[in-house]
Write a protein that holds these residues in place. Structure first.
Motif, PDB file in Angstrom:
ATOM      1  N   ALA A 141     -17.490  34.854 -51.217  1.00 33.12           N
ATOM      2  CA  ALA A 141     -18.082  34.130 -50.080  1.00 33.12           C
ATOM      3  C   ALA A 141     -19.586  33.982 -50.273  1.00 33.12           C
ATOM      4  O   ALA A 141     -20.147  32.905 -50.047  1.00 33.12           O
ATOM      5  CB  ALA A 141     -17.776  34.857 -48.774  1.00 33.12           C
ATOM      6  N   GLN A 142     -20.229  35.043 -50.692  1.00 31.48           N
ATOM      7  CA  GLN A 142     -21.676  34.989 -50.901  1.00 31.48           C
ATOM      8  C   GLN A 142     -22.029  34.034 -52.040  1.00 31.48           C
ATOM      9  O   GLN A 142     -22.969  33.239 -51.924  1.00 31.48           O
ATOM     10  CB  GLN A 142     -22.224  36.394 -51.199  1.00 31.48           C
ATOM     11  CG  GLN A 142     -23.727  36.454 -51.301  1.00 31.48           C
ATOM     12  CD  GLN A 142     -24.401  36.019 -50.004  1.00 31.48           C
ATOM     13  OE1 GLN A 142     -23.994  36.396 -48.912  1.00 31.48           O
ATOM     14  NE2 GLN A 142     -25.427  35.197 -50.116  1.00 31.48           N
ATOM     15  N   GLU A 143     -21.258  34.086 -53.116  1.00 35.52           N
ATOM     16  CA  GLU A 143     -21.499  33.190 -54.257  1.00 35.52           C
ATOM     17  C   GLU A 143     -21.290  31.730 -53.850  1.00 35.52           C
ATOM     18  O   GLU A 143     -22.088  30.858 -54.208  1.00 35.52           O
ATOM     19  CB  GLU A 143     -20.571  33.567 -55.406  1.00 35.52           C
ATOM     20  CG  GLU A 143     -20.795  32.750 -56.667  1.00 35.52           C
ATOM     21  CD  GLU A 143     -19.834  33.130 -57.789  1.00 35.52           C
ATOM     22  OE1 GLU A 143     -19.903  32.459 -58.833  1.00 35.52           O
ATOM     23  OE2 GLU A 143     -19.023  34.069 -57.642  1.00 35.52           O
ATOM     24  N   LEU A 144     -20.230  31.472 -53.092  1.00 32.86           N
ATOM     25  CA  LEU A 144     -19.955  30.111 -52.647  1.00 32.86           C
ATOM     26  C   LEU A 144     -21.056  29.624 -51.709  1.00 32.86           C
ATOM     27  O   LEU A 144     -21.561  28.506 -51.860  1.00 32.86           O
ATOM     28  CB  LEU A 144     -18.592  30.044 -51.949  1.00 32.86           C
ATOM     29  CG  LEU A 144     -18.144  28.685 -51.427  1.00 32.86           C
ATOM     30  CD1 LEU A 144     -18.142  27.627 -52.528  1.00 32.86           C
ATOM     31  CD2 LEU A 144     -16.757  28.807 -50.794  1.00 32.86           C
ATOM     32  N   SER A 145     -21.464  30.452 -50.784  1.00 30.24           N
ATOM     33  CA  SER A 145     -22.545  30.087 -49.862  1.00 30.24           C
ATOM     34  C   SER A 145     -23.827  29.774 -50.621  1.00 30.24           C
ATOM     35  O   SER A 145     -24.502  28.776 -50.352  1.00 30.24           O
ATOM     36  CB  SER A 145     -22.776  31.219 -48.861  1.00 30.24           C
ATOM     37  OG  SER A 145     -23.819  30.897 -47.987  1.00 30.24           O
ATOM     38  N   GLN A 146     -24.161  30.613 -51.568  1.00 29.02           N
ATOM     39  CA  GLN A 146     -25.377  30.404 -52.365  1.00 29.02           C
ATOM     40  C   GLN A 146     -25.279  29.123 -53.189  1.00 29.02           C
ATOM     41  O   GLN A 146     -26.237  28.356 -53.277  1.00 29.02           O
ATOM     42  CB  GLN A 146     -25.624  31.605 -53.272  1.00 29.02           C
ATOM     43  CG  GLN A 146     -26.922  31.523 -54.047  1.00 29.02           C
ATOM     44  CD  GLN A 146     -28.125  31.553 -53.127  1.00 29.02           C
ATOM     45  OE1 GLN A 146     -28.224  32.407 -52.258  1.00 29.02           O
ATOM     46  NE2 GLN A 146     -29.041  30.620 -53.295  1.00 29.02           N
ATOM     47  N   SER A 147     -24.108  28.862 -53.767  1.00 33.87           N
ATOM     48  CA  SER A 147     -23.923  27.653 -54.570  1.00 33.87           C
ATOM     49  C   SER A 147     -24.053  26.392 -53.721  1.00 33.87           C
ATOM     50  O   SER A 147     -24.638  25.400 -54.160  1.00 33.87           O
ATOM     51  CB  SER A 147     -22.549  27.673 -55.252  1.00 33.87           C
ATOM     52  OG  SER A 147     -22.486  28.705 -56.193  1.00 33.87           O
ATOM     53  N   ILE A 148     -23.514  26.441 -52.528  1.00 37.39           N
ATOM     54  CA  ILE A 148     -23.625  25.286 -51.625  1.00 37.39           C
ATOM     55  C   ILE A 148     -25.106  25.041 -51.305  1.00 37.39           C
ATOM     56  O   ILE A 148     -25.584  23.910 -51.390  1.00 37.39           O
ATOM     57  CB  ILE A 148     -22.824  25.523 -50.322  1.00 37.39           C
ATOM     58  CG1 ILE A 148     -21.333  25.552 -50.625  1.00 37.39           C
ATOM     59  CG2 ILE A 148     -23.143  24.447 -49.294  1.00 37.39           C
ATOM     60  CD1 ILE A 148     -20.498  26.100 -49.482  1.00 37.39           C
ATOM     61  N   SER A 149     -25.811  26.115 -50.954  1.00 41.61           N
ATOM     62  CA  SER A 149     -27.240  25.975 -50.640  1.00 41.61           C
ATOM     63  C   SER A 149     -28.014  25.446 -51.838  1.00 41.61           C
ATOM     64  O   SER A 149     -28.855  24.551 -51.688  1.00 41.61           O
ATOM     65  CB  SER A 149     -27.823  27.328 -50.208  1.00 41.61           C
ATOM     66  OG  SER A 149     -27.244  27.744 -48.999  1.00 41.61           O
ATOM     67  N   ASP A 150     -27.722  25.977 -53.007  1.00 35.23           N
ATOM     68  CA  ASP A 150     -28.430  25.541 -54.209  1.00 35.23           C
ATOM     69  C   ASP A 150     -28.239  24.045 -54.459  1.00 35.23           C
ATOM     70  O   ASP A 150     -29.189  23.330 -54.777  1.00 35.23           O
ATOM     71  CB  ASP A 150     -27.966  26.325 -55.439  1.00 35.23           C
ATOM     72  CG  ASP A 150     -28.434  27.781 -55.426  1.00 35.23           C
ATOM     73  OD1 ASP A 150     -29.332  28.121 -54.621  1.00 35.23           O
ATOM     74  OD2 ASP A 150     -27.894  28.578 -56.222  1.00 35.23           O
ATOM     75  N   GLU A 151     -26.994  23.575 -54.304  1.00 35.62           N
ATOM     76  CA  GLU A 151     -26.726  22.155 -54.535  1.00 35.62           C
ATOM     77  C   GLU A 151     -27.363  21.267 -53.469  1.00 35.62           C
ATOM     78  O   GLU A 151     -27.844  20.189 -53.764  1.00 35.62           O
ATOM     79  CB  GLU A 151     -25.216  21.898 -54.629  1.00 35.62           C
ATOM     80  CG  GLU A 151     -24.687  22.381 -55.963  1.00 35.62           C
ATOM     81  CD  GLU A 151     -23.394  21.697 -56.375  1.00 35.62           C
ATOM     82  OE1 GLU A 151     -23.031  20.661 -55.779  1.00 35.62           O
ATOM     83  OE2 GLU A 151     -22.780  22.190 -57.319  1.00 35.62           O
ATOM     84  N   ARG A 152     -27.329  21.722 -52.243  1.00 34.57           N
ATOM     85  CA  ARG A 152     -27.907  20.919 -51.164  1.00 34.57           C
ATOM     86  C   ARG A 152     -29.421  20.830 -51.287  1.00 34.57           C
ATOM     87  O   ARG A 152     -30.021  19.833 -50.891  1.00 34.57           O
ATOM     88  CB  ARG A 152     -27.545  21.507 -49.801  1.00 34.57           C
ATOM     89  CG  ARG A 152     -26.113  21.276 -49.428  1.00 34.57           C
ATOM     90  CD  ARG A 152     -25.801  21.833 -48.069  1.00 34.57           C
ATOM     91  NE  ARG A 152     -24.410  21.565 -47.726  1.00 34.57           N
ATOM     92  CZ  ARG A 152     -23.784  22.131 -46.725  1.00 34.57           C
ATOM     93  NH1 ARG A 152     -24.415  22.989 -45.943  1.00 34.57           N
ATOM     94  NH2 ARG A 152     -22.529  21.837 -46.483  1.00 34.57           N
ATOM     95  N   LEU A 153     -30.022  21.877 -51.779  1.00 36.44           N
ATOM     96  CA  LEU A 153     -31.480  21.908 -51.836  1.00 36.44           C
ATOM     97  C   LEU A 153     -32.023  21.440 -53.168  1.00 36.44           C
ATOM     98  O   LEU A 153     -33.241  21.370 -53.341  1.00 36.44           O
ATOM     99  CB  LEU A 153     -31.975  23.338 -51.531  1.00 36.44           C
ATOM    100  CG  LEU A 153     -31.576  23.860 -50.147  1.00 36.44           C
ATOM    101  CD1 LEU A 153     -31.968  25.311 -49.995  1.00 36.44           C
ATOM    102  CD2 LEU A 153     -32.164  23.011 -49.052  1.00 36.44           C
ATOM    103  N   ASP A 154     -31.155  21.125 -54.125  1.00 41.10           N
ATOM    104  CA  ASP A 154     -31.594  20.686 -55.447  1.00 41.10           C
ATOM    105  C   ASP A 154     -32.155  19.275 -55.354  1.00 41.10           C
ATOM    106  O   ASP A 154     -31.533  18.374 -54.882  1.00 41.10           O
ATOM    107  CB  ASP A 154     -30.429  20.738 -56.420  1.00 41.10           C
ATOM    108  CG  ASP A 154     -30.856  20.436 -57.837  1.00 41.10           C
ATOM    109  OD1 ASP A 154     -32.072  20.335 -58.085  1.00 41.10           O
ATOM    110  OD2 ASP A 154     -29.974  20.281 -58.693  1.00 41.10           O
TER     111      ASP A 154
END
Length: 181
Positions: A168-181
Motif C-alpha cells: 500500500a505504501q509503495e503504491l501510494s508513493q508511486s502514484i504520488s511520484d507519477e502525478r508530481l512528475d
C-alpha cells in the motif's frame, strides 16, 4: 444521442451549474440506468409525465447515460495511458493481494459477523486510492483478530499484514511520484 451530438448542449452549460460527481461515475451511471429502468414501468412513466416530464424522458435519459458512459470510457482510456508499466503492475499486485487477504479473512473470520461486514465494506471502493486504503484497513482488521488466524497454517497473518502495508505504501508513493512528475 451520442457524446458527439451532445457536445454543443454540454458546452453551452453555464460553469456555475457544473458540479463534480460525489460518487464514482460507474455508480452514478448504474443508478441512472436503474432509474431509467424503473421509469419504463407504465405506472411510474405515466406519473412522471403527469407532473410535467416530457413523454420521451426515458429515451432521453438512456441516450444521455450512453453518452456519459462513452465519455467515461474515453477518460479512463486517456488516464490509464499515462500510467507507467511499473504502476500498472504494482496496481495488479495490490489488487491480487487484497483478494487473497479478503479470501483469508472470509474463511478465518467466518464466525464473526462484524468482521464479515467490515470485509464487505472494505471491498466497496473502485479507485486506486481505495485499493491503497483497503490494504491498510485489512491490516488493521487482521491485527485486531490475530487469534482467529492462529490455527491457519497456510496464512501468516502478521507477515501478510506487513506485506499489505508495504505494498500500500509503495503504491501510494508511486502514484504520488507519477502525478508530481
Amino acid at each position: 444521442m451520442s457524446l458527439e451530438a451532445l457536445k454543443p448542449e454540454l458546452s453551452a452549460l453555464p460553469a456555475e451549474q457544473l458540479r463534480s460527481p460525489n460518487i464514482p461515475m460507474a455508480s452514478a451511471l448504474q443508478e441512472a440506468s436503474d432509474l431509467a429502468e424503473l421509469c419504463r414501468r407504465s405506472n411510474i412513466h405515466d406519473a412522471m409525465v403527469a407532473v410535467g416530464l416530457p413523454g420521451n424522458f426515458v429515451a432521453d435519459l438512456d441516450q444521455r447515460v450512453g453518452a456519459a458512459r462513452q465519455a467515461q470510457s474515453i477518460w479512463v482510456s486517456a488516464r490509464d495511458q499515462t500510467k507507467s508499466r511499473t504502476l500498472v503492475e504494482l496496481e495488479a499486485r495490490a489488487t491480487e493481494l487484497r483478494s487473497e487477504l479478503v479470501a483469508a479473512g472470509r474463511y478465518n473470520l467466518r464466525n464473526d459477523p462484524e468482521a464479515q461486514a467490515t470485509l464487505s465494506s472494505i471491498r466497496g471502493g473502485e479507485t486506486v486510492a481505495d485499493l491503497v486504503q483497503d490494504l491498510f484497513d485489512l491490516g488493521t482488521v487482521y491485527e485486531g483478530h490475530l487469534d482467529a488466524f492462529a490455527a491457519d497454517q497456510s496464512f501468516d497473518a502478521p507477515a501478510r499484514v506487513a506485506e499489505a502495508r508495504a505494498v500500500a505504501q509503495e503504491l501510494s508513493q508511486s502514484i504520488s511520484d507519477e502525478r508530481l512528475d
